[in-house]
Design a protein around this motif. Structure first.
Motif, PDB file in Angstrom:
ATOM      1  N   LEU A  88       0.858  -1.190   0.000  1.00 55.19           N
ATOM      2  CA  LEU A  88       0.000   0.000   0.000  1.00 55.19           C
ATOM      3  C   LEU A  88       0.892   1.237   0.000  1.00 55.19           C
ATOM      4  CD1 LEU A  88      -2.706  -1.166   2.563  1.00 55.19           C
ATOM      5  CD2 LEU A  88      -2.945  -0.994   0.075  1.00 55.19           C
ATOM      6  N   PRO A  89       0.703   2.151  -0.949  1.00 51.18           N
ATOM      7  CA  PRO A  89       1.623   3.269  -1.081  1.00 51.18           C
ATOM      8  C   PRO A  89       1.443   4.365  -0.027  1.00 51.18           C
ATOM      9  CG  PRO A  89      -0.085   3.426  -2.727  1.00 51.18           C
ATOM     10  CD  PRO A  89      -0.275   2.110  -2.020  1.00 51.18           C
ATOM     11  N   CYS A  90       0.297   4.423   0.604  1.00 53.58           N
ATOM     12  CA  CYS A  90       0.009   5.502   1.552  1.00 53.58           C
ATOM     13  C   CYS A  90      -0.355   4.949   2.920  1.00 53.58           C
ATOM     14  CB  CYS A  90      -1.187   6.337   1.067  1.00 53.58           C
ATOM     15  SG  CYS A  90      -0.951   7.138  -0.517  1.00 53.58           S
ATOM     16  N   GLY A  91      -0.185   5.782   3.909  1.00 51.70           N
ATOM     17  CA  GLY A  91      -0.799   5.545   5.203  1.00 51.70           C
ATOM     18  C   GLY A  91      -2.197   6.132   5.152  1.00 51.70           C
ATOM     19  N   ALA A  92      -2.940   5.970   6.228  1.00 57.81           N
ATOM     20  CA  ALA A  92      -4.302   6.484   6.238  1.00 57.81           C
ATOM     21  C   ALA A  92      -4.722   6.862   7.645  1.00 57.81           C
ATOM     22  CB  ALA A  92      -5.266   5.441   5.671  1.00 57.81           C
ATOM     23  N   GLN A  93      -5.391   7.998   7.744  1.00 56.22           N
ATOM     24  CA  GLN A  93      -5.983   8.413   9.006  1.00 56.22           C
ATOM     25  C   GLN A  93      -7.479   8.148   8.916  1.00 56.22           C
ATOM     26  OE1 GLN A  93      -5.784  12.596   9.807  1.00 56.22           O
ATOM     27  NE2 GLN A  93      -6.542  12.368  11.883  1.00 56.22           N
ATOM     28  N   LEU A  94      -8.004   7.336   9.836  1.00 50.15           N
ATOM     29  CA  LEU A  94      -9.432   7.029   9.831  1.00 50.15           C
ATOM     30  C   LEU A  94     -10.212   8.269  10.235  1.00 50.15           C
ATOM     31  CD1 LEU A  94     -11.686   4.909   9.544  1.00 50.15           C
ATOM     32  CD2 LEU A  94     -11.373   4.415  11.986  1.00 50.15           C
ATOM     33  N   LEU A  95     -11.153   8.672   9.383  1.00 48.75           N
ATOM     34  CA  LEU A  95     -11.999   9.830   9.662  1.00 48.75           C
ATOM     35  C   LEU A  95     -13.347   9.422  10.245  1.00 48.75           C
ATOM     36  CD1 LEU A  95     -11.320  11.935   6.428  1.00 48.75           C
ATOM     37  CD2 LEU A  95     -10.201  12.119   8.673  1.00 48.75           C
ATOM     38  N   ARG A  96     -13.933   8.338   9.675  1.00 49.21           N
ATOM     39  CA  ARG A  96     -15.236   7.884  10.168  1.00 49.21           C
ATOM     40  C   ARG A  96     -15.531   6.503   9.630  1.00 49.21           C
ATOM     41  NH1 ARG A  96     -20.275  10.939   7.463  1.00 49.21           N
ATOM     42  NH2 ARG A  96     -20.904   9.088   6.379  1.00 49.21           N
ATOM     43  N   THR A  97     -16.473   5.837  10.271  1.00 51.09           N
ATOM     44  CA  THR A  97     -16.977   4.563   9.779  1.00 51.09           C
ATOM     45  C   THR A  97     -18.490   4.605   9.828  1.00 51.09           C
ATOM     46  OG1 THR A  97     -16.949   3.504  11.968  1.00 51.09           O
ATOM     47  CG2 THR A  97     -14.963   3.248  10.608  1.00 51.09           C
ATOM     48  N   VAL A  98     -19.090   3.805   8.962  1.00 54.23           N
ATOM     49  CA  VAL A  98     -20.541   3.654   8.966  1.00 54.23           C
ATOM     50  C   VAL A  98     -20.844   2.204   8.592  1.00 54.23           C
ATOM     51  CG1 VAL A  98     -20.827   4.420   6.578  1.00 54.23           C
ATOM     52  CG2 VAL A  98     -22.732   4.641   8.167  1.00 54.23           C
ATOM     53  N   ALA A  99     -21.814   1.637   9.277  1.00 59.68           N
ATOM     54  CA  ALA A  99     -22.213   0.260   9.004  1.00 59.68           C
ATOM     55  C   ALA A  99     -23.232   0.250   7.881  1.00 59.68           C
ATOM     56  CB  ALA A  99     -22.826  -0.363  10.254  1.00 59.68           C
ATOM     57  N   ASP A 100     -23.066  -0.713   6.969  1.00 61.25           N
ATOM     58  CA  ASP A 100     -24.018  -0.847   5.877  1.00 61.25           C
ATOM     59  C   ASP A 100     -24.002  -2.274   5.364  1.00 61.25           C
ATOM     60  OD1 ASP A 100     -25.870  -0.356   3.916  1.00 61.25           O
ATOM     61  OD2 ASP A 100     -24.672   1.104   2.823  1.00 61.25           O
ATOM     62  N   ARG A 101     -25.111  -2.982   5.565  1.00 56.06           N
ATOM     63  CA  ARG A 101     -25.350  -4.315   5.001  1.00 56.06           C
ATOM     64  C   ARG A 101     -24.226  -5.309   5.259  1.00 56.06           C
ATOM     65  NH1 ARG A 101     -28.585  -2.660  -0.488  1.00 56.06           N
ATOM     66  NH2 ARG A 101     -29.560  -0.877   0.456  1.00 56.06           N
ATOM     67  N   GLY A 102     -23.780  -5.358   6.493  1.00 55.46           N
ATOM     68  CA  GLY A 102     -22.775  -6.335   6.865  1.00 55.46           C
ATOM     69  C   GLY A 102     -21.348  -5.876   6.684  1.00 55.46           C
ATOM     70  N   TYR A 103     -21.153  -4.707   6.144  1.00 53.18           N
ATOM     71  CA  TYR A 103     -19.822  -4.130   5.987  1.00 53.18           C
ATOM     72  C   TYR A 103     -19.683  -2.930   6.913  1.00 53.18           C
ATOM     73  CZ  TYR A 103     -18.922  -6.874   1.826  1.00 53.18           C
ATOM     74  OH  TYR A 103     -18.710  -7.916   0.964  1.00 53.18           O
TER      75      TYR A 103
END
Length: 175
Positions: A88-103
């Protein structure tokens, strides 16, 4: 061998959005994409951003299915998962999550990270759909940015997640 719904996921992941699979219901915490899923995703993202790809790999189940704009890949060994995270070329900062249909759909801000070059993409927003099983990432599916304005494109047959708040969306709470 991936199930038929997962193969459908492979086809749509690079074109529109991931297709749903599995049977998690609303009472299933993994299907809701609750706080524990967000904690797993945040732990993975923090490790990846720090350049600790071995620790990032520890957040993955074995086997795990990943699709980063590719057909799905089945990662069966820890070394394969480490290699995926290292690629993976980048790191990532988690901004938000949302649940949708099992994901659990995560929104990230891309960052540079030690050991890799984000090649000018730092600061961009990226999206991925996760399926967390027993506290580990079992599926990691990149969702194309052009699938926004929300997070996901309109559903495909089989029940792909939609953008939070989109008409017809049955998204769970934003974490």
């Amino acid at each position: 061998m991936p199930s038929r719904p997962l193969l459908a996921l492979a086809v749509t992941a690079t074109v529109a959005a991931p297709a749903g699979c599995g049977s998690g219901g609303r009472g299933d915490p993994a299907a809701r994409g609750g706080d524990s899923d967000a904690q797993v995703i945040r732990g993975w993202a923090d490790s990846e951003r720090a350049g600790d790809t071995s620790r990032a790999a520890s957040y993955f189940a074995l086997p795990a299915i990943v699709a980063n704009g590719t057909p799905p890949l089945r990662l069966a060994t820890r070394s394969e998962v480490v290699a995926f995270n290292r690629a993976l070329p980048c790191g990532a900062q988690l901004l938000r999550t949302v649940a949708d249909r099992g994901y659990t759909v995560a929104t990230f801000r891309l960052t540079n990270r030690p050991g890799a070059s984000c090649q000018g993409a730092e600061g961009a927003v990226a999206y991925a759909a996760f399926r967390v099983r027993d506290g580990k990432i079992a599926q990691w599916i990149r969702v194309p940015g052009e699938a926004a304005p929300g997070i996901m494109a309109p559903p495909v047959p089989g029940g792909a997640p939609r953008a939070p708040g989109a008409p017809g969306s049955d998204s769970g709470p934003v974490v």
